[in-house]
Design a protein around this motif. Structure first.
Motif, mmCIF file in Angstrom:
data_model
loop_
_atom_site.group_PDB
_atom_site.id
_atom_site.type_symbol
_atom_site.label_atom_id
_atom_site.label_comp_id
_atom_site.label_asym_id
_atom_site.label_seq_id
_atom_site.Cartn_x
_atom_site.Cartn_y
_atom_site.Cartn_z
ATOM 1 N N GLU A 1 -41.929 26.551 32.453
ATOM 2 C CA GLU A 1 -41.839 28.004 32.268
ATOM 3 C C GLU A 1 -40.409 28.491 32.500
ATOM 4 O OE1 GLU A 1 -43.925 32.102 33.974
ATOM 5 O OE2 GLU A 1 -44.461 30.141 34.782
ATOM 6 N N ILE A 2 -39.768 27.960 33.539
ATOM 7 C CA ILE A 2 -38.373 28.338 33.809
ATOM 8 C C ILE A 2 -37.474 27.900 32.659
ATOM 9 C CG2 ILE A 2 -36.407 27.908 35.330
ATOM 10 C CD1 ILE A 2 -38.405 27.686 37.642
ATOM 11 N N ALA A 3 -37.730 26.689 32.126
ATOM 12 C CA ALA A 3 -36.924 26.193 31.002
ATOM 13 C C ALA A 3 -37.074 27.106 29.784
ATOM 14 C CB ALA A 3 -37.348 24.772 30.649
ATOM 15 N N PHE A 4 -38.303 27.545 29.503
ATOM 16 C CA PHE A 4 -38.519 28.452 28.381
ATOM 17 C C PHE A 4 -37.845 29.803 28.617
ATOM 18 C CE2 PHE A 4 -42.350 25.796 27.274
ATOM 19 C CZ PHE A 4 -41.874 25.401 26.032
ATOM 20 N N GLN A 5 -37.848 30.263 29.862
ATOM 21 C CA GLN A 5 -37.177 31.527 30.171
ATOM 22 C C GLN A 5 -35.673 31.419 29.952
ATOM 23 O OE1 GLN A 5 -38.371 32.498 34.174
ATOM 24 N NE2 GLN A 5 -40.314 33.384 33.540
ATOM 25 N N ILE A 6 -35.089 30.273 30.352
ATOM 26 C CA ILE A 6 -33.659 30.066 30.142
ATOM 27 C C ILE A 6 -33.344 30.021 28.646
ATOM 28 C CG2 ILE A 6 -31.761 28.423 30.455
ATOM 29 C CD1 ILE A 6 -33.030 27.646 33.122
ATOM 30 N N ILE A 7 -34.192 29.328 27.872
ATOM 31 C CA ILE A 7 -33.991 29.272 26.424
ATOM 32 C C ILE A 7 -34.084 30.671 25.826
ATOM 33 C CG2 ILE A 7 -34.973 28.426 24.261
ATOM 34 C CD1 ILE A 7 -35.830 25.913 25.775
ATOM 35 N N SER A 8 -35.046 31.469 26.303
ATOM 36 C CA SER A 8 -35.200 32.836 25.807
ATOM 37 C C SER A 8 -33.958 33.678 26.098
ATOM 38 C CB SER A 8 -36.433 33.488 26.434
ATOM 39 O OG SER A 8 -37.597 32.763 26.141
ATOM 40 N N ILE A 9 -33.401 33.497 27.290
ATOM 41 C CA ILE A 9 -32.189 34.249 27.640
ATOM 42 C C ILE A 9 -31.039 33.893 26.708
ATOM 43 C CG2 ILE A 9 -30.422 34.537 29.421
ATOM 44 C CD1 ILE A 9 -32.660 34.250 31.504
ATOM 45 N N PHE A 10 -30.876 32.589 26.420
ATOM 46 C CA PHE A 10 -29.808 32.172 25.517
ATOM 47 C C PHE A 10 -30.040 32.701 24.103
ATOM 48 C CE2 PHE A 10 -28.836 28.848 28.708
ATOM 49 C CZ PHE A 10 -27.459 29.043 28.781
ATOM 50 N N VAL A 11 -31.297 32.700 23.662
ATOM 51 C CA VAL A 11 -31.606 33.233 22.328
ATOM 52 C C VAL A 11 -31.261 34.720 22.251
ATOM 53 C CG1 VAL A 11 -33.486 33.768 20.723
ATOM 54 C CG2 VAL A 11 -33.370 31.522 21.810
ATOM 55 N N ILE A 12 -31.607 35.463 23.306
ATOM 56 C CA ILE A 12 -31.293 36.895 23.345
ATOM 57 C C ILE A 12 -29.781 37.116 23.356
ATOM 58 C CG2 ILE A 12 -31.441 38.979 24.763
ATOM 59 C CD1 ILE A 12 -34.204 38.013 25.664
ATOM 60 N N MET A 13 -29.071 36.311 24.145
ATOM 61 C CA MET A 13 -27.618 36.447 24.206
ATOM 62 C C MET A 13 -26.979 36.172 22.846
ATOM 63 S SD MET A 13 -26.793 34.648 27.897
ATOM 64 C CE MET A 13 -25.039 34.647 27.546
ATOM 65 N N ILE A 14 -27.456 35.115 22.173
ATOM 66 C CA ILE A 14 -26.917 34.786 20.847
ATOM 67 C C ILE A 14 -27.212 35.902 19.861
ATOM 68 C CG2 ILE A 14 -27.163 33.196 18.894
ATOM 69 C CD1 ILE A 14 -27.661 30.970 20.953
ATOM 70 N N ILE B 283 -27.667 39.141 20.549
ATOM 71 C CA ILE B 283 -26.843 40.313 20.863
ATOM 72 C C ILE B 283 -25.392 40.090 20.437
ATOM 73 C CG2 ILE B 283 -25.909 41.692 22.755
ATOM 74 C CD1 ILE B 283 -28.559 41.340 24.196
ATOM 75 N N ILE B 284 -24.869 38.891 20.726
ATOM 76 C CA ILE B 284 -23.495 38.592 20.310
ATOM 77 C C ILE B 284 -23.374 38.594 18.789
ATOM 78 C CG2 ILE B 284 -21.705 36.806 20.321
ATOM 79 C CD1 ILE B 284 -22.679 36.013 23.105
ATOM 80 N N GLY B 285 -24.385 38.048 18.111
ATOM 81 C CA GLY B 285 -24.378 38.066 16.647
ATOM 82 C C GLY B 285 -24.382 39.479 16.093
ATOM 83 N N MET B 286 -25.143 40.364 16.742
ATOM 84 C CA MET B 286 -25.163 41.763 16.309
ATOM 85 C C MET B 286 -23.797 42.408 16.494
ATOM 86 S SD MET B 286 -27.429 44.878 17.860
ATOM 87 C CE MET B 286 -26.435 44.826 19.349
ATOM 88 N N MET B 287 -23.149 42.125 17.625
ATOM 89 C CA MET B 287 -21.828 42.693 17.882
ATOM 90 C C MET B 287 -20.815 42.183 16.869
ATOM 91 S SD MET B 287 -19.293 42.205 21.143
ATOM 92 C CE MET B 287 -18.846 40.590 20.498
ATOM 93 N N SER C 217 -31.255 46.884 17.677
ATOM 94 C CA SER C 217 -31.951 46.199 18.773
ATOM 95 C C SER C 217 -33.401 46.658 18.869
ATOM 96 C CB SER C 217 -31.230 46.440 20.095
ATOM 97 O OG SER C 217 -31.178 47.821 20.406
ATOM 98 N N LEU C 218 -33.648 47.953 18.683
ATOM 99 C CA LEU C 218 -35.012 48.476 18.741
ATOM 100 C C LEU C 218 -35.855 47.895 17.611
ATOM 101 C CD1 LEU C 218 -36.880 50.466 20.242
ATOM 102 C CD2 LEU C 218 -36.188 52.212 18.604
ATOM 103 N N PHE C 219 -35.276 47.847 16.420
ATOM 104 C CA PHE C 219 -35.990 47.276 15.276
ATOM 105 C C PHE C 219 -36.225 45.785 15.491
ATOM 106 C CE2 PHE C 219 -35.880 45.164 11.113
ATOM 107 C CZ PHE C 219 -36.977 45.767 10.510
ATOM 108 N N GLY C 220 -35.232 45.077 16.074
ATOM 109 C CA GLY C 220 -35.396 43.651 16.342
ATOM 110 C C GLY C 220 -36.518 43.374 17.336
#
Length: 215
Positions: A83-96, A98-102, A141-144
């Motif tokens: 579960e922790i591993a999936f949470q870390i992966i989710s955080i990286f996906v969100i970061m990527i 957000i950075i892609g949007m910027m 972000s809201l639409f995403g």
């Protein structure tokens, strides 16, 4: 337990074509030839530990004793790592994301320099330019978040009966809790903060440089 393993051979399940149909398995037809497990209660928790060690060290018969509470605790601890591993992966996906949007907004400024320069020429203030690009980040972000929730529910609806029939695991539908709402709000807020970077870049483009672009 005997019915579950009725077609098993040498510790392996039978092939699907050779399985006994469920409607043919009757209680009166199940013959129990040996006891494979039983529950033992101890007078105290301290004596349970001693009993556990005594059974596991018993030489005359290959027995194994398990304390259910301890075994379940170890199981949940093991699952927690995944579960922790999936949470870390989710955080990286969100970061990527957000950075892609910027980066997308930032690179699009080259094609919008004339637009921004015209807005500045007609009197748009620093706050107006910043608000415009932050609003774009907020909407994206809201639409995403909304699209991600819809797609997730759609995949669960599609795959739920398949996974249930194949593996016996029921995946429930997403009912957002307060924690999930908090994460969504954090994502939207970070997206708006990230939107400030291209907004400052857009405002700093000089007026003359923007209006001199050749079309």
């Amino acid at each position: 337990m005997e019915a579950i393993h009725i077609d098993w051979v040498n510790g392996s399940p039978a092939l699907p074509a050779k399985e006994t149909p469920q409607n043919q398995i009757k209680k009166e037809n199940i013959q129990i030839g040996q006891i494979t497990s039983f529950l033992v209660g101890a007078e105290s928790r301290i004596s349970a530990l001693g009993l556990l060690r005594e059974i596991n060290n018993f030489k005359k018969e290959p027995l194994m004793a398990v304390i259910p509470g301890a075994a379940l605790s170890q199981l949940w601890e093991t699952i927690s790592y995944a579960e922790i591993a999936f949470q870390i992966i989710s955080i990286f996906v969100i970061m990527i994301g957000i950075i892609g949007m910027m980066v997308s907004i930032y690179t699009s400024l080259e094609n919008r320099r004339r637009e921004m320069s015209i807005l500045r020429a007609i009197g748009a203030s620093y706050k107006s330019i910043v608000f415009l690009l932050i609003s774009e980040s907020f909407i994206m972000s809201l639409f995403g978040c909304f699209l991600g929730y819809i797609l997730c529910c759609g995949f669960i609806k599609l795959l739920q009966p398949i996974i249930l029939n194949k593996f016996g695991i029921l995946i429930p539908f997403l009912n957002l809790q307060s924690t999930e709402y908090f994460y969504l709000i954090i994502v939207i807020v970070i997206s708006c903060i990230i939107g400030i970077i291209p907004a400052i870049k857009a405002y700093k483009n000089s007026l003359s440089d923007g209006l001199s672009i050749k079309i």
